[in-house]
Design an enzyme around this catalytic site. Structure first.
Site, short mmCIF file in Angstrom:
data_model
loop_
_atom_site.label_atom_id
_atom_site.label_comp_id
_atom_site.label_asym_id
_atom_site.label_seq_id
_atom_site.Cartn_x
_atom_site.Cartn_y
_atom_site.Cartn_z
N TYR A 18 0.80 -1.22 0.00
CA TYR A 18 0.00 0.00 0.00
C TYR A 18 0.84 1.27 0.00
O TYR A 18 0.29 2.36 -0.19
CB TYR A 18 -0.92 0.02 1.22
CG TYR A 18 -1.89 -1.13 1.28
CD1 TYR A 18 -2.85 -1.31 0.28
CD2 TYR A 18 -1.84 -2.06 2.31
CE1 TYR A 18 -3.74 -2.38 0.32
CE2 TYR A 18 -2.73 -3.12 2.37
CZ TYR A 18 -3.67 -3.28 1.37
OH TYR A 18 -4.54 -4.34 1.41
N HIS A 23 -4.44 6.03 -1.69
CA HIS A 23 -5.15 5.90 -0.42
C HIS A 23 -4.25 6.24 0.77
O HIS A 23 -4.75 6.46 1.88
CB HIS A 23 -5.66 4.47 -0.29
CG HIS A 23 -6.99 4.35 0.38
ND1 HIS A 23 -7.90 5.38 0.46
CD2 HIS A 23 -7.58 3.29 1.02
CE1 HIS A 23 -8.99 4.96 1.10
NE2 HIS A 23 -8.81 3.71 1.46
N TYR A 67 -5.24 -0.32 9.80
CA TYR A 67 -5.85 -0.30 8.47
C TYR A 67 -6.97 0.73 8.47
O TYR A 67 -7.52 1.10 9.50
CB TYR A 67 -6.34 -1.67 8.01
CG TYR A 67 -5.21 -2.62 7.68
CD1 TYR A 67 -4.52 -2.51 6.48
CD2 TYR A 67 -4.82 -3.61 8.59
CE1 TYR A 67 -3.47 -3.36 6.18
CE2 TYR A 67 -3.77 -4.46 8.31
CZ TYR A 67 -3.08 -4.33 7.10
OH TYR A 67 -2.04 -5.15 6.81
N ASN A 69 -10.13 1.11 7.69
CA ASN A 69 -11.50 0.97 8.19
C ASN A 69 -11.61 0.97 9.71
O ASN A 69 -12.72 1.09 10.24
CB ASN A 69 -12.12 -0.31 7.65
CG ASN A 69 -12.38 -0.25 6.17
OD1 ASN A 69 -12.05 0.73 5.51
ND2 ASN A 69 -12.96 -1.30 5.62
N ASP A 94 -7.39 11.00 1.87
CA ASP A 94 -7.53 11.14 0.42
C ASP A 94 -8.97 11.47 0.08
O ASP A 94 -9.89 11.18 0.85
CB ASP A 94 -7.12 9.84 -0.27
CG ASP A 94 -8.00 8.66 0.14
OD1 ASP A 94 -8.04 8.36 1.36
OD2 ASP A 94 -8.68 8.06 -0.71
N ASN A 115 -14.45 5.51 4.52
CA ASN A 115 -14.50 4.51 5.58
C ASN A 115 -13.63 4.85 6.79
O ASN A 115 -13.99 4.52 7.93
CB ASN A 115 -14.11 3.14 5.03
CG ASN A 115 -15.16 2.59 4.08
OD1 ASN A 115 -16.33 2.96 4.14
ND2 ASN A 115 -14.74 1.73 3.18
#
Length: 208
Positions: A18, A23, A67, A69, A94, A115
């Site tokens: 990632y 993101h 993470y 969420n 973002d 989220n």
């Protein structure tokens, strides 16, 4: 509790797969700030954290390891641990609804389907916290949203990332030193009318 302590949270996902994706622009802003200040992140509960002092202010930079969420777990924990009020929290995320390079600071607002913001809102039980949305563009076909946000910036965009991060950091510092209204005046960039009309965060294809 001090009015000179601030918690600055950059949203993103941990893991090499990632890194440097759209993101993770929140992580990128904090990494750039730390590097420019000679600060080093240390891994702690719910994320990597470092502290930067400047002109009587202390900025606690946090990159959650939960993470996207579940970002609210890290935010709630460190607000309590550092005894920082929600009024001195800034979240960087973002935003698909803004063109690449656009910055939009707000003192509060809905999660708009993002989220990470949704989870923060649920766990700290308020929408009344400042956020800095960083435009990553909207150049994807129907059904390809997740691939887009988890994809890398173009070569041309990557060249602009350092300046974009510098502008974001400058805006956050203004927020802490001179207040949200003057900071918004300085940092919020104009966008095309059709984009400005949809002035809310969109679901960024967050992953667990």
């Amino acid at each position: 509790m001090s009015d000179k302590e601030f918690l600055i949270v950059g949203l993103g996902n941990i893991g090499a797969e990632y890194a440097r994706t759209r993101h993770n622009i929140g992580f990128m802003v904090l990494d750039a700030w730390a590097e420019a200040s000679g600060a080093v992140f240390e891994t702690g509960r719910y994320g990597d954290r470092t502290t930067i002092s400047s002109k009587g202010r202390r900025f606690h930079l946090l990159k959650p390891s939960t993470y996207m969420n579940l970002s609210g777990n890290a935010v709630r924990y460190w607000l309590k641990e550092l005894d920082i009020p929600v009024s001195q929290l800034m979240v960087i995320c973002d935003d698909l609804n803004l063109p690449f390079g656009t910055l939009r600071m707000r003192p509060k607002g809905s999660n708009g389907g993002h989220n990470g913001l949704r989870n923060i809102e649920e766990l700290i039980e308020t929408q009344d916290y400042a956020r800095l949305r960083v435009g990553v563009g909207h150049e994807f076909s129907e059904g390809r949203q997740v691939d887009f946000v988890l994809g890398s910036f173009s070569e041309e965009q990557q060249k602009e990332i350092p300046q974009l991060c510098e502008r974001a950091v400058s805006g956050i510092r203004d927020w802490a030193f001179v207040g949200i209204n003057r900071a918004m005046t300085a940092i919020n960039t104009k966008v095309e009318k059709k984009t400005a009309a949809a002035d809310s965060e969109t679901d960024s294809g967050s992953v667990e």
